[in-house]
Design a protein around this motif. Structure first.
Motif, PDB file in Angstrom:
ATOM      1  N   UNK A  58       0.816  -1.221   0.000  1.00 15.53           N
ATOM      2  CA  UNK A  58       0.000   0.000   0.000  1.00 15.53           C
ATOM      3  C   UNK A  58       0.847   1.267   0.000  1.00 15.53           C
ATOM      4  N   UNK A  59       2.183   1.090  -0.037  1.00 14.26           N
ATOM      5  CA  UNK A  59       3.119   2.220  -0.053  1.00 14.26           C
ATOM      6  C   UNK A  59       2.851   3.191   1.101  1.00 14.26           C
ATOM      7  N   UNK A  60       2.662   2.629   2.263  1.00 19.02           N
ATOM      8  CA  UNK A  60       2.438   3.443   3.458  1.00 19.02           C
ATOM      9  C   UNK A  60       3.744   4.094   3.892  1.00 19.02           C
ATOM     10  N   UNK A  61       3.647   5.294   4.412  1.00 25.02           N
ATOM     11  CA  UNK A  61       4.830   6.015   4.862  1.00 25.02           C
ATOM     12  C   UNK A  61       5.191   5.573   6.281  1.00 25.02           C
ATOM     13  N   UNK A  62       6.406   5.107   6.520  1.00 27.43           N
ATOM     14  CA  UNK A  62       6.813   4.683   7.873  1.00 27.43           C
ATOM     15  C   UNK A  62       6.691   5.788   8.907  1.00 27.43           C
ATOM     16  N   UNK A  63       6.909   7.029   8.483  1.00 29.51           N
ATOM     17  CA  UNK A  63       6.879   8.135   9.435  1.00 29.51           C
ATOM     18  C   UNK A  63       5.460   8.449   9.912  1.00 29.51           C
ATOM     19  N   UNK A 116      10.999  -1.905   3.945  1.00 30.47           N
ATOM     20  CA  UNK A 116       9.981  -0.895   4.240  1.00 30.47           C
ATOM     21  C   UNK A 116      10.614   0.498   4.284  1.00 30.47           C
ATOM     22  N   UNK A 117      11.739   0.606   4.990  1.00 31.97           N
ATOM     23  CA  UNK A 117      12.424   1.898   5.097  1.00 31.97           C
ATOM     24  C   UNK A 117      13.107   2.288   3.789  1.00 31.97           C
ATOM     25  N   UNK A 118      13.756   1.326   3.131  1.00 34.16           N
ATOM     26  CA  UNK A 118      14.451   1.629   1.875  1.00 34.16           C
ATOM     27  C   UNK A 118      13.474   2.147   0.818  1.00 34.16           C
ATOM     28  N   UNK A 119      12.321   1.498   0.717  1.00 37.47           N
ATOM     29  CA  UNK A 119      11.327   1.923  -0.272  1.00 37.47           C
ATOM     30  C   UNK A 119      10.866   3.351   0.000  1.00 37.47           C
ATOM     31  N   UNK A 120      10.651   3.661   1.271  1.00 39.11           N
ATOM     32  CA  UNK A 120      10.188   5.002   1.629  1.00 39.11           C
ATOM     33  C   UNK A 120      11.274   6.051   1.376  1.00 39.11           C
ATOM     34  N   UNK A 121      12.554   5.710   1.652  1.00 39.10           N
ATOM     35  CA  UNK A 121      13.654   6.651   1.403  1.00 39.10           C
ATOM     36  C   UNK A 121      13.696   7.039  -0.069  1.00 39.10           C
ATOM     37  N   UNK A 122      13.552   6.049  -0.943  1.00 38.16           N
ATOM     38  CA  UNK A 122      13.565   6.342  -2.382  1.00 38.16           C
ATOM     39  C   UNK A 122      12.409   7.273  -2.769  1.00 38.16           C
TER      40      UNK A 122
END
Length: 589
Positions: A495-500, A521-527
């Motif tokens: 769902x491409x949820x934002x970790x923050x 999860x974190x790597x995807x969000x950083x990109x």
């Protein structure tokens, strides 16, 4: 329409006159029992005689011969012990109606339809717009010297029909004068009604308590205008009074119906009053809406707490009630499309304009009727039919969640875990578009079911997935509370949820138990953050990169971290703002 003598046919006026005669000479209980005989096909062939007469045999405890005079039902007779105005006559009348091509439900609902047509015009309604209990106060004038007669009449309460109970209540309360719905008036009225209560059996005493509450609720609740369908609203004092009465009903139904020591006539009298109570509630609830339901829950509790526990496996009572509800449905279907003389409801519903057979016309049924039918199927163990009713009702207008959850709580209270799991699967999608509150209750029931039947857990996951996106909070909470970290992470990635967006307390258990799962999860969000190419995105990326640094260190993969952060900085060397944020975060030198 079958072949019957021409002089036995009826036009609309004659048919309505027959309905009025039925209402005048037969009580509701007799009509209900006659309807059972009719449905069970106990009526033999009809023989038509001169002067509008009908002869027929009806199978009862013996074969009884019925002689009907349509010109005057009061002069008709039967060879049964009752002799006249009996259920056998009603069964024959219904068979005649069927042959005539007239709707049988017209006879079943004779009392309610006749009362509706004889109701006063709107101008005669009490100024407050309340129910007819207040509107007809002038008709209830009872001189004080007749109060002793009321009390004497009350000594026969066990033998009287429920309609006569309520008439007696109205006469008794005349001494209080015209009142307005409020807690003080309701309390005074209850005291007045209890003052005429005779000594009754324990079970009949409970039924008396119930009807005091029912009568006073009906007094407080405005009658809905059947023509304009104006919404029903309660004044604040009336709402307080109704709330108090409903609490009283909870206490009444919390005690099992006392039948011990009752047998013979006394037991039969109690069951007669119960059947009449069900019929009364059925009539009262059918016009209720989802936002103003008073009698529908009482109908449900009556069957759940008093009738079903005492049936001892007798399905006939439930099937009979289901048949009455079906007749109401048939009546609504007939009302939605006028029936021509000589045509049955079914034939009209199935015919297209050119006369060929077509699909049955869809009729939106009232919510109370859908719920009542569902409960009867539920008590019969016919779950598929109950689900079908609830699903169709939910798709038509949405069923308030408390009515759906009640089915589940009954199963949980009875420890029927297998059946509960089936109902949870079926009702979950009906709750999917509701707010979190019903889903919280729903998930607690799943937890209880899984505790007793661990093998059904996979069905919970499948159901929650089918309910997405509405079930997302419940789905995430279920995964998180059970430590299903991989499933939880996979869902967030998909769902491409934002970790923050998550609180630290949500991610901490995963960082502790399965930190490696957080890496993608974190790597995807950083990109994604860097891809925004703005200062805010770079700052968010740096926050996550710091978390990644700690995870790599915890996993003792510092070398992988150094390689990753160096590659990241080189690949984005032209993004000056990103380079500045990386230096501020002390991620690069």
């Amino acid at each position: 329409m079958m072949n019957i003598p021409n002089d036995m046919n009826m036009d609309d006026a004659q048919w309505q006159q027959l309905i009025r005669q039925v209402a005048e000479y037969f009580n509701n209980l007799t009509i209900m029992r006659g309807f059972q005989y009719y449905k069970q096909k106990r009526v033999g062939p009809l023989t038509y005689t001169e002067q509008n007469g009908i002869l027929a045999k009806v199978q009862g405890s013996d074969d009884y011969e019925v002689t009907l005079s349509l010109q005057s039902l009061n002069t008709s007779h039967c060879t049964c012990p009752v002799g006249s105005h009996c259920k056998h006559m009603i069964a024959v009348l219904m068979s005649y109606a069927e042959q005539l091509g007239r709707p049988v439900h017209g006879i079943v609902n004779a009392h309610s339809s006749t009362a509706l047509k004889q109701a006063p015009k709107p101008a005669a309604i009490a100024p407050s717009g309340r129910s007819d209990y207040a509107a007809h106060e002038e008709d209830l004038t009872i001189p004080d010297n007749q109060y002793s007669q009321i009390k004497e009449r009350a000594t026969e309460l066990a033998e009287l029909e429920i309609t006569e109970w309520h008439e007696l209540f109205r006469a008794c309360l005349k001494r209080l004068g015209i009142g307005t719905p409020s807690t003080s008036y309701v309390q005074a009225a209850a005291d007045e009604l209890y003052s005429i209560k005779p000594k009754l059996s324990a079970g009949m005493d409970q039924l008396f308590e119930l009807h005091v509450q029912l009568y006073l609720i009906r007094f407080c609740v405005p009658g809905r205008n059947s023509i304009t369908h104006t919404p029903v609203y309660l004044s604040y004092p009336a709402q307080l009074a109704v709330d108090a009465l409903q609490k009283g009903l909870e206490q009444i139904f919390s005690r099992p119906l006392e039948l011990s020591g009752l047998k013979g006539t006394r037991l039969e009298q109690l069951w007669n009053r119960l059947e009449e109570t069900s019929a009364y509630l059925r009539t009262q609830m059918i016009s209720e809406t989802s936002s103003m339901m008073f009698f529908t829950p009482i109908y449900r509790e009556l069957w759940l707490n008093w009738i079903v526990p005492n049936l001892q496996g007798n399905r006939e009572t439930l099937e009979s009630e289901l048949a009455f509800l079906q007749e109401i449905e048939n009546g609504l279907a007939a009302a939605s499309k006028p029936v021509k003389p000589g045509e049955s409801v079914l034939s009209v519903a199935n015919l297209t304009e050119n006369g060929s057979r077509g699909p049955i016309k869809s009729v939106t049924l009232p919510l109370p009727l859908v719920l009542a039918q569902s409960w009867m199927y539920f008590h019969l163990g016919q779950d598929e039919q109950a689900w079908q009713r609830l699903i169709s009702g939910s798709s038509a207008y949405g069923i308030p969640p408390e009515h759906l959850l009640h089915f589940l709580h009954v199963l949980a209270d009875s420890s029927d875990w297998k059946r509960l799991s089936e109902w949870l699967v079926q009702l979950g999608p009906l709750l999917a578009n509701r707010r979190n509150s019903p889903l919280n209750d729903y998930m607690q029931l799943w937890d209880t079911a899984i505790h007793h039947l661990p093998d059904v857990e996979h069905r919970m996951w499948d159901t929650l997935v089918s309910m997405l996106p509405h079930s997302r909070p419940a789905y995430e909470e279920a995964m998180h509370s059970r430590g299903q970290w991989r499933r939880w992470i996979d869902f967030q990635l998909s769902t491409e949820t934002e970790p923050l967006e998550f609180r630290v307390a949500v991610l901490q258990p995963i960082e502790k138990d399965a930190p490696e799962l957080l890496l993608p999860f974190y790597h995807q969000a950083v990109d994604r953050y860097i891809g925004h190419k703005n200062r805010d995105g770079y700052k968010a990326a740096v926050k996550l990169l710091k978390r990644l640094s700690k995870i790599y260190k915890k996993l003792k993969q510092e070398e992988h971290w150094e390689q990753f952060i160096t590659t990241l900085a080189v690949r984005n060397s032209r993004l000056r703002a990103l380079q500045e944020e990386l230096r501020k975060g002390k991620l690069i030198s």
